[in-house]
Design an enzyme around this catalytic site. Structure first.
Site, short mmCIF file in Angstrom:
data_model
loop_
_atom_site.label_atom_id
_atom_site.label_comp_id
_atom_site.label_asym_id
_atom_site.label_seq_id
_atom_site.Cartn_x
_atom_site.Cartn_y
_atom_site.Cartn_z
N ARG A 106 0.83 -1.22 0.00
CA ARG A 106 0.00 0.00 0.00
C ARG A 106 0.85 1.26 0.00
O ARG A 106 0.54 2.23 -0.69
CB ARG A 106 -0.88 0.05 1.25
CG ARG A 106 -1.92 -1.00 1.37
CD ARG A 106 -2.63 -0.84 2.71
NE ARG A 106 -3.45 0.34 2.69
CZ ARG A 106 -4.74 0.35 2.36
NH1 ARG A 106 -5.35 -0.78 2.08
NH2 ARG A 106 -5.43 1.46 2.35
N TYR A 196 -0.29 -13.38 -0.20
CA TYR A 196 0.31 -13.15 -1.53
C TYR A 196 1.60 -12.35 -1.35
O TYR A 196 1.81 -11.72 -0.31
CB TYR A 196 -0.67 -12.43 -2.47
CG TYR A 196 -1.32 -11.18 -1.92
CD1 TYR A 196 -0.69 -9.95 -1.98
CD2 TYR A 196 -2.59 -11.23 -1.35
CE1 TYR A 196 -1.30 -8.80 -1.49
CE2 TYR A 196 -3.21 -10.09 -0.84
CZ TYR A 196 -2.56 -8.88 -0.92
OH TYR A 196 -3.16 -7.76 -0.42
C1 LIG Z 1 -6.15 -5.14 5.29
C2 LIG Z 1 -6.89 -4.57 4.12
C3 LIG Z 1 -6.68 -5.13 2.89
C4 LIG Z 1 -7.29 -4.59 1.77
N1 LIG Z 1 -7.03 -5.17 0.58
C5 LIG Z 1 -7.54 -4.61 -0.53
C6 LIG Z 1 -7.19 -5.15 -1.80
O1 LIG Z 1 -6.44 -6.13 -1.91
N2 LIG Z 1 -7.71 -4.55 -2.91
C7 LIG Z 1 -8.55 -3.46 -2.81
O2 LIG Z 1 -9.02 -2.96 -3.85
N3 LIG Z 1 -8.90 -2.94 -1.62
C8 LIG Z 1 -8.41 -3.47 -0.48
N4 LIG Z 1 -8.72 -2.95 0.73
C9 LIG Z 1 -9.62 -1.78 0.79
C10 LIG Z 1 -8.90 -0.49 0.47
O3 LIG Z 1 -7.73 -0.37 1.22
C11 LIG Z 1 -9.79 0.74 0.72
O4 LIG Z 1 -11.04 0.50 0.11
C12 LIG Z 1 -9.13 1.97 0.10
O5 LIG Z 1 -7.97 2.30 0.82
C13 LIG Z 1 -10.08 3.15 0.12
O6 LIG Z 1 -9.42 4.28 -0.41
P1 LIG Z 1 -9.94 5.73 -0.08
O7 LIG Z 1 -9.04 6.67 -0.82
O8 LIG Z 1 -11.40 5.82 -0.33
O9 LIG Z 1 -9.76 5.92 1.50
P2 LIG Z 1 -8.47 5.82 2.40
O10 LIG Z 1 -7.42 5.02 1.75
O11 LIG Z 1 -8.96 5.41 3.75
O12 LIG Z 1 -7.93 7.33 2.48
C14 LIG Z 1 -8.61 8.34 3.20
C15 LIG Z 1 -7.63 9.48 3.49
O13 LIG Z 1 -8.37 10.60 3.99
C16 LIG Z 1 -7.69 11.17 5.11
N5 LIG Z 1 -8.69 11.86 5.93
C17 LIG Z 1 -9.68 11.29 6.65
N6 LIG Z 1 -10.46 12.24 7.24
C18 LIG Z 1 -9.91 13.43 6.87
C19 LIG Z 1 -10.26 14.79 7.16
N7 LIG Z 1 -11.32 15.10 7.92
N8 LIG Z 1 -9.52 15.77 6.63
C20 LIG Z 1 -8.44 15.48 5.82
N9 LIG Z 1 -8.07 14.22 5.53
C21 LIG Z 1 -8.80 13.20 6.04
C22 LIG Z 1 -7.04 9.95 5.78
O14 LIG Z 1 -5.96 10.32 6.60
C23 LIG Z 1 -6.60 9.13 4.55
O15 LIG Z 1 -5.32 9.50 4.11
C24 LIG Z 1 -8.16 -3.47 1.88
C25 LIG Z 1 -8.40 -2.91 3.13
C26 LIG Z 1 -7.78 -3.46 4.24
C27 LIG Z 1 -8.03 -2.86 5.59
#
Ligand SMILES: Cc1cc2nc3c(=O)[nH]c(=O)nc-3n(C[C@H](O)[C@H](O)[C@H](O)COP(=O)(O)OP(=O)(O)OC[C@H]3O[C@@H](n4cnc5c(N)ncnc54)[C@H](O)[C@@H]3O)c2cc1C
Length: 375
Positions: A106, A196
């Site tokens: 990640r 993996y």
């Molecule tokens: C162990 C694990 C394994 C996974 N494996 C997979 C996989 O193999 N394939 C896959 O597709 N998905 C996988 N996922 C799911 C995937 O990681 C998430 O769906 C993805 O990270 C979502 O991305 P996002 O950008 O929506 O949110 P996030 O990655 O959660 O990013 C949100 C960001 O917003 C910031 N933030 C939050 N609130 C605020 C605020 N108020 N002001 C400013 N910044 C803020 C946070 O600090 C963070 O940096 C996995 C999840 C986990 C937990």
């Protein structure tokens, strides 16, 4: 439609950074506000399936993705006790079609997205926590909520939601181990383990157990590796050997959240986990966030904002709901408790895979074979 428009993205996660690049490449002036003081990620792996790598290719990050990750050759389902393969789905056809199935750390994916964003002219402000009541930045045309699972913008647009504990907890760990380039799922009664390689001699492990006790939803709760080893003591010697190497692990509770009904207002849009948190059983959370990012930028580029946002939700919501429902069903199929039913189900998979080897994977064509960048 986007040239010179000012757009603010809240959250420098996978979805937020991908959206920032896609918008900046279409001429928008994008600022990303991230609450963390630095761009960093939890130590864990991600499976980027062809539908996700299609977006990274279109954003110009395909070479970096391939250089940083491992191209996955197969998805393999295994019996928990003997470790023997029950079904092997060869990914060669997808990999050869152009957009590969990639296994990646990640932190590395976030790093390459942040680099791509800065190259595209995006300003990333760190240590900038945003609340829905905060005033817009000057001349801001749109604010995108990409703040992940605990999105305050989702709550403001949709009201309080009814998330519930699924009765499952997951550990994650990374160990030093040279793994073959494939994802394996070891299916046992009431539990399963996914593993993996991540490249650079690292192996990713996610282990899910059904349990009654409630566990918090955050991703950063350390746990004693002995608890993980105990929960999977009945698994094959190979699995136990990997778990013996775990020196640090984290545990989190798996909650089911509804997909948001409303993804936008006149001046806000949600994407990624902020709009639709998913259980990890189909590995699609990050892939769906990447798809959202592309489609949102595409719609905003083609239409006035009000029409664009309505079209964005209409294009995305049904597909996301289907992916999430498929993920929910996988837990049931992996965790069969009754030994007779489990043996029968595994035998059916084994025979099905032997008779028609490409058929099991074709069931996922709607998911992996869909390329949002083709319109
Ligand atoms: C162990 C694990 C394994 C996974 N494996 C997979 C996989 O193999 N394939 C896959 O597709 N998905 C996988 N996922 C799911 C995937 O990681 C998430 O769906 C993805 O990270 C979502 O991305 P996002 O950008 O929506 O949110 P996030 O990655 O959660 O990013 C949100 C960001 O917003 C910031 N933030 C939050 N609130 C605020 C605020 N108020 N002001 C400013 N910044 C803020 C946070 O600090 C963070 O940096 C996995 C999840 C986990 C937990």
């Amino acid at each position: 439609m986007l040239i010179g428009q000012r757009i603010t993205v809240v959250g420098a996660g996978i979805g937020g950074l991908a959206a920032a690049i896609a918008l900046a490449k279409r001429g928008a002036q994008v600022t990303v506000l991230e609450r963390a003081p630095e761009i960093r990620e939890v130590g864990a792996g991600l499976q980027i399936s062809p539908n996700g790598s299609a977006v990274l290719d279109a954003l110009g990050l395909g070479d970096a993705l391939r250089a940083s990750g491992v191209v996955n050759r197969a998805l393999q389902l295994c019996d928990h006790r003997r470790g023997a393969p029950v079904l092997r789905m060869d990914l060669a056809t997808y990999n050869a079609a152009g957009h590969p199935f990639v296994l990646i750390h990640r932190a590395r994916l976030i790093e390459l997205l942040a680099h791509g964003a800065r190259e595209a002219g995006v300003e990333i402000r760190l240590g900038a926590e945003v609340h829905p009541s905060d005033s817009p930045l000057s001349e801001e045309m749109l604010r995108i909520g990409a703040e992940g699972l605990h999105s305050q913008m989702r709550a403001t647009l949709n009201g309080p939601e009814s998330a519930f504990f699924t009765g499952q907890a997951a550990w994650r760990a990374v160990i030093a181990d040279d793994a073959p380039p494939e994802s394996r799922v070891y299916m046992g009664p009431g539990r399963h383990l996914v593993t993996y390689p991540l490249g650079n001699g690292l192996r990713n492990i996610v282990a899910v157990e059904e349990r009654h006790a409630w566990v918090d939803e955050g991703w950063s709760h350390p746990d004693d590796p002995e608890n993980l080893r105990r929960a999977f003591a009945g698994f094959s010697p190979e699995v136990r050997g990997w778990l013996d190497k775990v020196s640090e692990t984290h545990i989190w509770g798996l909650f089911r959240h509804p997909v948001a009904h409303t993804w936008h207002s006149d001046s806000w849009a949600l994407l990624g986990d902020a709009a639709h948190p998913t259980l990890p059983f189909l590995a699609q959370g990050a892939n769906m966030a990447l798809e959202d990012a592309w489609v949102l930028a595409d719609c905003l580029n083609a239409l006035p904002a009000d029409e664009a946002l309505a079209l964005y939700q209409a294009r995305r919501r049904p597909r996301v709901v289907r992916a999430i429902e498929t993920a929910n069903g996988n837990a049931r199929n992996f965790h069969l408790r009754n030994p007779l039913i489990r043996t029968a189900a595994h035998t059916a998979l084994r025979i099905g895979g032997a008779v028609a080897p490409s058929a099991p994977l074709r069931r996922f064509d709607w998911l992996y074979g869909h390329d949002v960048t083709k319109g």
